[in-house]
Design a protein around this motif. Structure first.
Motif, PDB file in Angstrom:
ATOM      1  N   MET A   1       0.814  -1.223   0.000  1.00  0.00           N
ATOM      2  CA  MET A   1       0.000   0.000   0.000  1.00  0.00           C
ATOM      3  C   MET A   1       0.843   1.267   0.000  1.00  0.00           C
ATOM      4  N   TRP A   2       2.137   1.137   0.338  1.00  0.00           N
ATOM      5  CA  TRP A   2       2.980   2.324   0.333  1.00  0.00           C
ATOM      6  C   TRP A   2       3.106   2.894  -1.076  1.00  0.00           C
ATOM      7  N   TYR A   3       3.149   2.021  -2.081  1.00  0.00           N
ATOM      8  CA  TYR A   3       3.226   2.508  -3.463  1.00  0.00           C
ATOM      9  C   TYR A   3       1.974   3.324  -3.816  1.00  0.00           C
ATOM     10  N   VAL A   4       0.817   2.854  -3.369  1.00  0.00           N
ATOM     11  CA  VAL A   4      -0.424   3.591  -3.607  1.00  0.00           C
ATOM     12  C   VAL A   4      -0.353   4.951  -2.915  1.00  0.00           C
ATOM     13  N   PHE A   5       0.121   4.956  -1.674  1.00  0.00           N
ATOM     14  CA  PHE A   5       0.239   6.207  -0.913  1.00  0.00           C
ATOM     15  C   PHE A   5       1.140   7.207  -1.637  1.00  0.00           C
ATOM     16  N   PHE A   6       2.315   6.746  -2.080  1.00  0.00           N
ATOM     17  CA  PHE A   6       3.246   7.648  -2.758  1.00  0.00           C
ATOM     18  C   PHE A   6       2.678   8.131  -4.095  1.00  0.00           C
ATOM     19  N   SER A   7       1.949   7.253  -4.784  1.00  0.00           N
ATOM     20  CA  SER A   7       1.329   7.657  -6.045  1.00  0.00           C
ATOM     21  C   SER A   7       0.282   8.742  -5.814  1.00  0.00           C
ATOM     22  N   VAL A   8      -0.517   8.586  -4.761  1.00  0.00           N
ATOM     23  CA  VAL A   8      -1.524   9.597  -4.414  1.00  0.00           C
ATOM     24  C   VAL A   8      -0.861  10.934  -4.107  1.00  0.00           C
ATOM     25  N   ILE A   9       0.199  10.902  -3.295  1.00  0.00           N
ATOM     26  CA  ILE A   9       0.902  12.130  -2.923  1.00  0.00           C
ATOM     27  C   ILE A   9       1.478  12.812  -4.157  1.00  0.00           C
ATOM     28  N   CYS A  10       2.098  12.043  -5.043  1.00  0.00           N
ATOM     29  CA  CYS A  10       2.673  12.624  -6.264  1.00  0.00           C
ATOM     30  C   CYS A  10       1.589  13.227  -7.148  1.00  0.00           C
ATOM     31  N   SER A  11       0.451  12.533  -7.257  1.00  0.00           N
ATOM     32  CA  SER A  11      -0.637  13.013  -8.099  1.00  0.00           C
ATOM     33  C   SER A  11      -1.157  14.356  -7.611  1.00  0.00           C
ATOM     34  N   VAL A  12      -1.410  14.468  -6.312  1.00  0.00           N
ATOM     35  CA  VAL A  12      -1.928  15.719  -5.759  1.00  0.00           C
ATOM     36  C   VAL A  12      -0.858  16.810  -5.813  1.00  0.00           C
ATOM     37  N   THR A  13       0.403  16.426  -5.625  1.00  0.00           N
ATOM     38  CA  THR A  13       1.491  17.410  -5.673  1.00  0.00           C
ATOM     39  C   THR A  13       1.613  18.033  -7.055  1.00  0.00           C
ATOM     40  N   VAL A  14       1.295  17.278  -8.092  1.00  0.00           N
ATOM     41  CA  VAL A  14       1.276  17.843  -9.449  1.00  0.00           C
ATOM     42  C   VAL A  14       0.343  19.049  -9.501  1.00  0.00           C
ATOM     43  N   LEU A 215       7.536  19.709 -11.885  1.00  0.00           N
ATOM     44  CA  LEU A 215       6.264  19.110 -12.284  1.00  0.00           C
ATOM     45  C   LEU A 215       6.485  17.738 -12.902  1.00  0.00           C
ATOM     46  N   GLY A 216       7.482  17.635 -13.784  1.00  0.00           N
ATOM     47  CA  GLY A 216       7.762  16.376 -14.448  1.00  0.00           C
ATOM     48  C   GLY A 216       8.182  15.279 -13.487  1.00  0.00           C
ATOM     49  N   LEU A 217       8.952  15.639 -12.461  1.00  0.00           N
ATOM     50  CA  LEU A 217       9.399  14.653 -11.478  1.00  0.00           C
ATOM     51  C   LEU A 217       8.217  14.042 -10.731  1.00  0.00           C
ATOM     52  N   PHE A 218       7.291  14.890 -10.275  1.00  0.00           N
ATOM     53  CA  PHE A 218       6.148  14.374  -9.527  1.00  0.00           C
ATOM     54  C   PHE A 218       5.156  13.664 -10.449  1.00  0.00           C
ATOM     55  N   ASN A 219       5.005  14.137 -11.670  1.00  0.00           N
ATOM     56  CA  ASN A 219       4.087  13.482 -12.598  1.00  0.00           C
ATOM     57  C   ASN A 219       4.589  12.078 -12.950  1.00  0.00           C
ATOM     58  N   PHE A 220       5.894  11.962 -13.187  1.00  0.00           N
ATOM     59  CA  PHE A 220       6.442  10.637 -13.467  1.00  0.00           C
ATOM     60  C   PHE A 220       6.398   9.764 -12.215  1.00  0.00           C
ATOM     61  N   GLY A 221       6.627  10.367 -11.042  1.00  0.00           N
ATOM     62  CA  GLY A 221       6.535   9.615  -9.791  1.00  0.00           C
ATOM     63  C   GLY A 221       5.163   9.001  -9.614  1.00  0.00           C
ATOM     64  N   ASN A 222       4.135   9.746  -9.974  1.00  0.00           N
ATOM     65  CA  ASN A 222       2.764   9.234  -9.913  1.00  0.00           C
ATOM     66  C   ASN A 222       2.618   7.994 -10.792  1.00  0.00           C
ATOM     67  N   ILE A 223       3.129   8.068 -12.014  1.00  0.00           N
ATOM     68  CA  ILE A 223       3.042   6.941 -12.948  1.00  0.00           C
ATOM     69  C   ILE A 223       3.840   5.739 -12.443  1.00  0.00           C
TER      70      ILE A 223
END
Length: 285
Positions: A1-14, A215-223
């Motif tokens: 679930m940590w991957y889901v958490f980090f993906s959520v954080i990256c998505s909102v940070t975008v 922006l690109g770093l967090f957007n790719f982090g989300n993916i």
């Protein structure tokens, strides 16, 4: 679930990066352009895609071209939706765009759909109307601004359909297709920017490049984290689906209201609750 958490954080940070960059005078297009070189570079370095070159006859160029045009265009719509409608409504529009590929699978690709899924879609469409729709007090200007959130809803849904079709081409690795799409989207985005620079007399500021890289770093982090979440929880895709969509909606609401003081009407709040409910119905019923 940590991957889901980090993906959520990256998505909102975008969304947060887009909002903060705008407050510092960075034009949306000048910001978004630099997302694609970062995404292409990180895809090549971290995912190490394997392919046979651009002349490979198995490459679905029609799908690539559609994605290359839509990705930067809808990203700009996302930026304007955040500016005019706020982070909360924009995140709801992005998350509930999942109904577009579901409906396409049912109507265009003749896939069977359970009644519960149709019920979830119906609840979700009502959530969209309540979240980003207009009420009787809306004026003409407000309706025009809400267009961007609706464009995000439909545009992200179409992008999801195209990416799903790309994934069906088993002769080409998905990571390699992602790399090609990012490179093509980069060319389209730079063409947009070139027009604004040479024909509209706009100037490119160094801060736009720096914010765009962030922006690109967090957007790719989300993916990346979303892909890893599906790999780690391959036997429980509904957990990833639910955690990601509800997580982004709720965290986006907390950030939008708590940090940026976005105001939600009673209808908007009902829409948020219905959005969460629709995701749960689709995932578990």
């Amino acid at each position: 679930m940590w991957y889901v958490f980090f993906s959520v954080i990256c998505s909102v940070t975008v969304s947060v990066v887009i909002k903060l960059a705008k407050k510092r005078g960075v034009a949306h297009l000048h910001l978004i352009v630099w997302n694609y070189p970062v995404a292409a570079l990180l895809t090549a370095v971290l995912l190490k895609p394997q392919g046979n070159g651009f002349l490979d006859p198995n490459l679905p160029w029609g799908l690539y071209a559609g994605l290359a045009l839509l990705l930067p265009t809808i990203f700009i719509c996302i930026a304007y939706a955040i500016q005019y409608s706020g982070i909360v409504k924009t995140e709801v529009a992005q998350r509930l765009s999942l109904f577009i590929p579901l409906l396409a699978a049912f109507f265009l690709f003749n896939e069977q759909m359970q009644a519960s899924k149709l019920c979830g879609i119906a609840v979700g469409l009502i959530a969209i109307l309540f979240s980003i729709g207009w009420n009787k007090k809306s004026n003409t200007s407000g309706k025009g601004k809400a267009f961007y959130a609706l464009a995000v809803f439909f545009g992200m849904g179409i992008i999801d359909i195209l990416f799903k079709q790309v994934a069906l081409y088993k002769a080409v690795s998905y990571a390699y297709s992602m790399l090609i799409v990012f490179l093509l989207a980069m060319l389209v985005a730079f063409a947009f920017l070139g027009y604004r620079l040479f024909f509209k007399g706009e100037r490119l500021a160094a801060k736009a490049v720096l914010w765009g890289i962030l922006l690109g770093l967090f957007n790719f982090g989300n993916i990346l984290f979303y892909m890893k979440a599906h790999q780690a929880l391959s036997e429980s895709p509904s957990i990833v689906f639910t955690g990601m969509n509800i997580g982004v909606i709720l965290v986006g609401a907390i950030v939008g209201v708590g940090l940026f003081g976005e105001r939600l009407s009673l209808f908007n709040k009902i829409g948020l609750v219905l959005a969460v409910l629709s995701v749960l119905i689709i995932a578990y019923l």
